[in-house]
Scaffold this active site. Structure first.
Site, PDB file in Angstrom:
ATOM      1  N   PRO A  45       0.828  -1.210   0.000  1.00 62.19           N
ATOM      2  CA  PRO A  45       0.000   0.000   0.000  1.00 62.19           C
ATOM      3  C   PRO A  45       0.862   1.260   0.000  1.00 62.19           C
ATOM      4  CG  PRO A  45      -0.659  -1.506   1.761  1.00 62.19           C
ATOM      5  CD  PRO A  45       0.590  -2.046   1.184  1.00 62.19           C
ATOM      6  N   PRO A 228      47.843  -5.316  25.074  1.00 59.06           N
ATOM      7  CA  PRO A 228      48.392  -5.297  26.417  1.00 59.06           C
ATOM      8  C   PRO A 228      48.202  -6.599  27.197  1.00 59.06           C
ATOM      9  CG  PRO A 228      46.276  -4.245  26.386  1.00 59.06           C
ATOM     10  CD  PRO A 228      46.574  -4.601  24.968  1.00 59.06           C
ATOM     11  N   ASP A 251      57.498 -11.961  22.371  1.00 58.06           N
ATOM     12  CA  ASP A 251      58.171 -11.385  23.536  1.00 58.06           C
ATOM     13  C   ASP A 251      57.609 -11.991  24.808  1.00 58.06           C
ATOM     14  OD1 ASP A 251      59.589  -9.774  21.916  1.00 58.06           O
ATOM     15  OD2 ASP A 251      58.441  -7.949  22.323  1.00 58.06           O
ATOM     16  N   LYS A 273      63.691 -10.350  25.892  1.00 57.23           N
ATOM     17  CA  LYS A 273      64.995  -9.940  26.406  1.00 57.23           C
ATOM     18  C   LYS A 273      65.037 -10.196  27.899  1.00 57.23           C
ATOM     19  CE  LYS A 273      65.054  -6.416  22.911  1.00 57.23           C
ATOM     20  NZ  LYS A 273      63.650  -6.555  22.498  1.00 57.23           N
ATOM     21  N   GLY A 305      54.243  -7.228  22.460  1.00 59.21           N
ATOM     22  CA  GLY A 305      53.260  -6.634  23.355  1.00 59.21           C
ATOM     23  C   GLY A 305      52.835  -5.264  22.840  1.00 59.21           C
ATOM     24  N   ASP A 307      51.802  -2.316  20.738  1.00 61.11           N
ATOM     25  CA  ASP A 307      52.017  -2.035  19.324  1.00 61.11           C
ATOM     26  C   ASP A 307      53.506  -2.138  19.027  1.00 61.11           C
ATOM     27  OD1 ASP A 307      50.828  -0.657  16.747  1.00 61.11           O
ATOM     28  OD2 ASP A 307      52.761   0.272  17.167  1.00 61.11           O
ATOM     29  N   THR A 335      48.344  -0.101  22.090  1.00 60.96           N
ATOM     30  CA  THR A 335      49.526   0.178  22.901  1.00 60.96           C
ATOM     31  C   THR A 335      49.140   0.379  24.371  1.00 60.96           C
ATOM     32  OG1 THR A 335      51.523   1.510  22.988  1.00 60.96           O
ATOM     33  CG2 THR A 335      49.472   2.689  22.540  1.00 60.96           C
ATOM     34  N   ALA A 336      50.110   0.151  25.253  1.00 63.23           N
ATOM     35  CA  ALA A 336      49.827   0.148  26.697  1.00 63.23           C
ATOM     36  C   ALA A 336      49.140   1.435  27.163  1.00 63.23           C
ATOM     37  CB  ALA A 336      51.124  -0.071  27.474  1.00 63.23           C
ATOM     38  N   MET A 387      58.009   1.917  30.700  1.00 66.36           N
ATOM     39  CA  MET A 387      59.236   1.410  31.325  1.00 66.36           C
ATOM     40  C   MET A 387      59.764   2.357  32.387  1.00 66.36           C
ATOM     41  SD  MET A 387      61.142   0.009  27.913  1.00 66.36           S
ATOM     42  CE  MET A 387      60.697   1.305  26.789  1.00 66.36           C
ATOM     43  N   GLY A 416      48.067  -3.722  33.118  1.00 65.20           N
ATOM     44  CA  GLY A 416      46.845  -3.170  32.554  1.00 65.20           C
ATOM     45  C   GLY A 416      46.105  -4.160  31.674  1.00 65.20           C
TER      46      GLY A 416
HETATM   47  N1  SAH Z   1      55.208  -1.997  22.461  1.00 66.83           N
HETATM   48  C1  SAH Z   1      54.624  -1.920  23.771  1.00 66.83           C
HETATM   49  C2  SAH Z   1      55.547  -1.264  24.760  1.00 66.83           C
HETATM   50  C3  SAH Z   1      56.821  -2.008  25.007  1.00 66.83           C
HETATM   51  S1  SAH Z   1      57.801  -1.252  26.226  1.00 66.83           S
HETATM   52  C4  SAH Z   1      53.288  -1.186  23.696  1.00 66.83           C
HETATM   53  O1  SAH Z   1      52.965  -0.606  22.667  1.00 66.83           O
HETATM   54  O2  SAH Z   1      52.554  -1.229  24.685  1.00 66.83           O
HETATM   55  C5  SAH Z   1      57.306  -2.120  27.672  1.00 66.83           C
HETATM   56  C6  SAH Z   1      56.548  -1.203  28.594  1.00 66.83           C
HETATM   57  O3  SAH Z   1      55.207  -1.062  28.144  1.00 66.83           O
HETATM   58  C7  SAH Z   1      56.410  -1.714  29.987  1.00 66.83           C
HETATM   59  O4  SAH Z   1      57.577  -1.425  30.746  1.00 66.83           O
HETATM   60  C8  SAH Z   1      55.216  -0.952  30.490  1.00 66.83           C
HETATM   61  O5  SAH Z   1      55.566   0.374  30.811  1.00 66.83           O
HETATM   62  C9  SAH Z   1      54.363  -0.890  29.245  1.00 66.83           C
HETATM   63  N2  SAH Z   1      53.346  -1.968  29.226  1.00 66.83           N
HETATM   64  C10 SAH Z   1      53.222  -2.940  28.326  1.00 66.83           C
HETATM   65  N3  SAH Z   1      52.160  -3.714  28.612  1.00 66.83           N
HETATM   66  C11 SAH Z   1      51.607  -3.231  29.731  1.00 66.83           C
HETATM   67  C12 SAH Z   1      50.487  -3.580  30.524  1.00 66.83           C
HETATM   68  N4  SAH Z   1      49.717  -4.646  30.238  1.00 66.83           N
HETATM   69  N5  SAH Z   1      50.209  -2.827  31.619  1.00 66.83           N
HETATM   70  C13 SAH Z   1      50.976  -1.771  31.932  1.00 66.83           C
HETATM   71  N6  SAH Z   1      52.039  -1.394  31.196  1.00 66.83           N
HETATM   72  C14 SAH Z   1      52.365  -2.107  30.132  1.00 66.83           C
END
Ligand code: SAH
Length: 482
Positions: A45, A228, A251, A273, A305, A307, A335-336, A387, A416
């Site tokens: 309709p 993370p 890693d 490392k 870990g 990015d 990234t963290a 870090m 985190g």
């Molecule tokens: N490429 C990673 C960082 C590598 S350097 C990124 O993009 O997240 C490693 C540092 O990242 C750690 O010493 C800490 O400061 C941070 N990091 C990585 N994972 C984390 C998490 N789950 N919680 C808190 N800090 C984190």
């Protein structure tokens, strides 16, 4: 048990299909039919706006009014999509009489054909049916399949379709063709298509078909950000690559939950490392491993870990691959700083508190000499220190010396996004002492700036931030410690 439905894919190009109904459901069906090249006749309709536009532009034929059997004239198929049970029944029964297949939307009983849930990748279609009994289940499966099949499959199916005659001419035997397809799938062609490099994919295809490269394919490396820790934060592409990889070099920071998503028989190699180890030697070893595995024809995932390009030395690894002529692709990760902000309830650039956010590492070679502490000490910006656990004293002293207020809020986010996440909050003045008091361990990220205070209000994941409630105790301890 009733007999199962017979699946078929219909060629509707240029064929008339009747859709009864003019609402949103009808519009969705009409859109899909138009995609398949059908000539669509819509009877109702009145029409909702998009259908009405298509009717006036001539994309569809519109018959206004209530259903009449004559609407079926010339139709190959019909879909009843009205919300009136009597009309739907009438359409079904006329279809039966005229031997035209009819689908009544959401009514398996009345339908003589059903439309499956489907996943589309170019010419490739995966159709799922529960026989009409459990459409939700079919839809759920569809969603799962959507995540598993890469968009590049469409391009691959297109390439194989175009080259079909040539493949058959060159490889008449079924066995040889099968081996050829396996080589195509295992080699770099799917990733080249994914990277949008059609020309390179075609060159590679020619090489494999010509028997040149196919015997000993060169592997590729995907540099993949694992996020993370929470596996829910992986990208779909990372997930697919993990499920295809022959070797995964990861890693230490990559969580076990993420590694659990790897292909069952993938080789997992930890290349983390060691604290206090010789980082450059380790890095050299990683480069050698990546190159060796790729040259052996493996599909290699280098999993990092967060990015790979944010304090991840991903750039150096790509340079090593580039220098040796090995192809690669890069998949970003969360990234963290982004993950910790989100999981601690800290909006990094909340407009009332911050105009920028910086990702900083206080740990780099000679980094303290190159960081502009005066700039970092400015207000209304958020600092995310990676870090930083070992250098908190230095960070506090320099920032305060350069004028950042001692009362600036901070939050340390440890682990985190992981189940064991802890958040410690306080002010810049007491940063190292609070971290020591709560025995903060790596991996931990320091977020400094006015926004950090929002963790107290906006936290939603895991335990409440430590600090506010325990500050009284902390101050006592601090006094004792002093
Ligand atoms: N490429 C990673 C960082 C590598 S350097 C990124 O993009 O997240 C490693 C540092 O990242 C750690 O010493 C800490 O400061 C941070 N990091 C990585 N994972 C984390 C998490 N789950 N919680 C808190 N800090 C984190």
């Amino acid at each position: 048990m009733t007999a199962p439905l017979f699946p078929l894919f219909a060629d509707l190009r240029g064929r008339t299909v009747l859709v009864v109904g003019g609402g949103a459901v009808a519009r969705r069906k009409v859109a899909a039919l138009l995609d398949a090249g059908a000539q669509v006749r819509v009877g109702a309709p009145e029409l909702e706006p998009t259908l009405s536009e298509w009717a006036s532009s001539g994309r569809i034929e519109y018959v206004p009014g209530v259903f009449e059997p004559a609407w079926f004239d010339g139709a190959w198929l019909a879909i009843a999509a009205t919300d009136d049970a009597a009309s739907n029944r009438a359409v079904a029964s006329i279809g039966e009489e005229r031997r035209v297949f009819v689908n009544v939307v959401d009514d398996a009983e009345l339908s003589s054909f059903q439309v499956p849930a489907r996943v589309e990748r170019g010419p490739l279609q995966i159709a799922i049916s529960s026989g009409g009994g459990a459409p939700m289940l079919a839809r759920h499966l569809r969603e799962q399949l959507e995540t598993q099949f890469d968009e590049s499959l469409g391009a691959l199916a297109g390439l194989l379709t175009r080259e079909r005659a040539r493949i058959r001419a060159r490889l008449p035997g079924l066995q040889a063709r099968r081996r050829f397809f396996e080589r195509v799938l295992a080699g770099p062609i799917p990733s080249l298509l994914r990277a949008g490099d059609q020309a390179a994919a075609e060159r590679e295809f020619d090489a494999v078909l010509g028997g040149g490269r196919g015997e000993n394919p060169v592997g590729r490396v995907a540099l993949v950000g694992a996020g993370p820790g929470d596996p829910g934060l992986l990208t779909l592409r990372a997930l697919r690559l993990l499920s295809e990889a022959d070797v995964i070099l990861h890693d230490r920071l990559v969580s076990p939950e993420v590694l659990a998503l790897a292909r069952r028989d993938a080789e997992l190699v930890e290349v983390g490392k060691q604290v206090g180890g010789d980082h450059n030697a380790t890095q050299e070893r990683i480069h050698t491993l990546l190159v060796d595995y790729a040259r052996a024809g493996k599909r290699v995932v280098r999993l990092k870990g967060g990015d790979s390009f944010v304090f991840g030395r991903g750039g150096e690894e790509l340079e090593a691959l580039h220098a040796r002529g090995i192809e690669f692709e890069v998949v970003p990760g969360i990234t963290a700083a982004l993950a910790c902000g989100a999981y601690a309830g800290i909006p990094l650039t909340h407009r009332e508190h911050a105009q920028s956010v910086r990702f900083i590492t206080a740990h780099c070679k000679d980094s303290d000499d190159t960081l502009d502490w005066a700039a970092l000490a400015q207000e209304r910006q958020t600092l995310a220190f990676y870090m930083g656990v070992a250098g908190l004293e230095k960070i506090r002293d320099r920032l305060i010396a350069h004028g950042r207020a001692p009362g600036t809020p901070f939050a340390i986010v440890e682990n985190g996004s992981r189940p064991e996440q802890r958040v410690i909050v306080g002010t810049l003045a007491e940063l190292p002492e609070l971290a020591r008091l709560h025995s903060v361990r790596s991996p931990a990220l320091l977020i400094l700036g006015e926004v950090a205070a929002l963790a107290g209000k906006l936290h939603w994941f895991g335990a409440a931030p430590l600090g506010a409630a325990s500050t009284a105790i902390a101050h006592e301890d601090l006094a004792q410690a002093a």
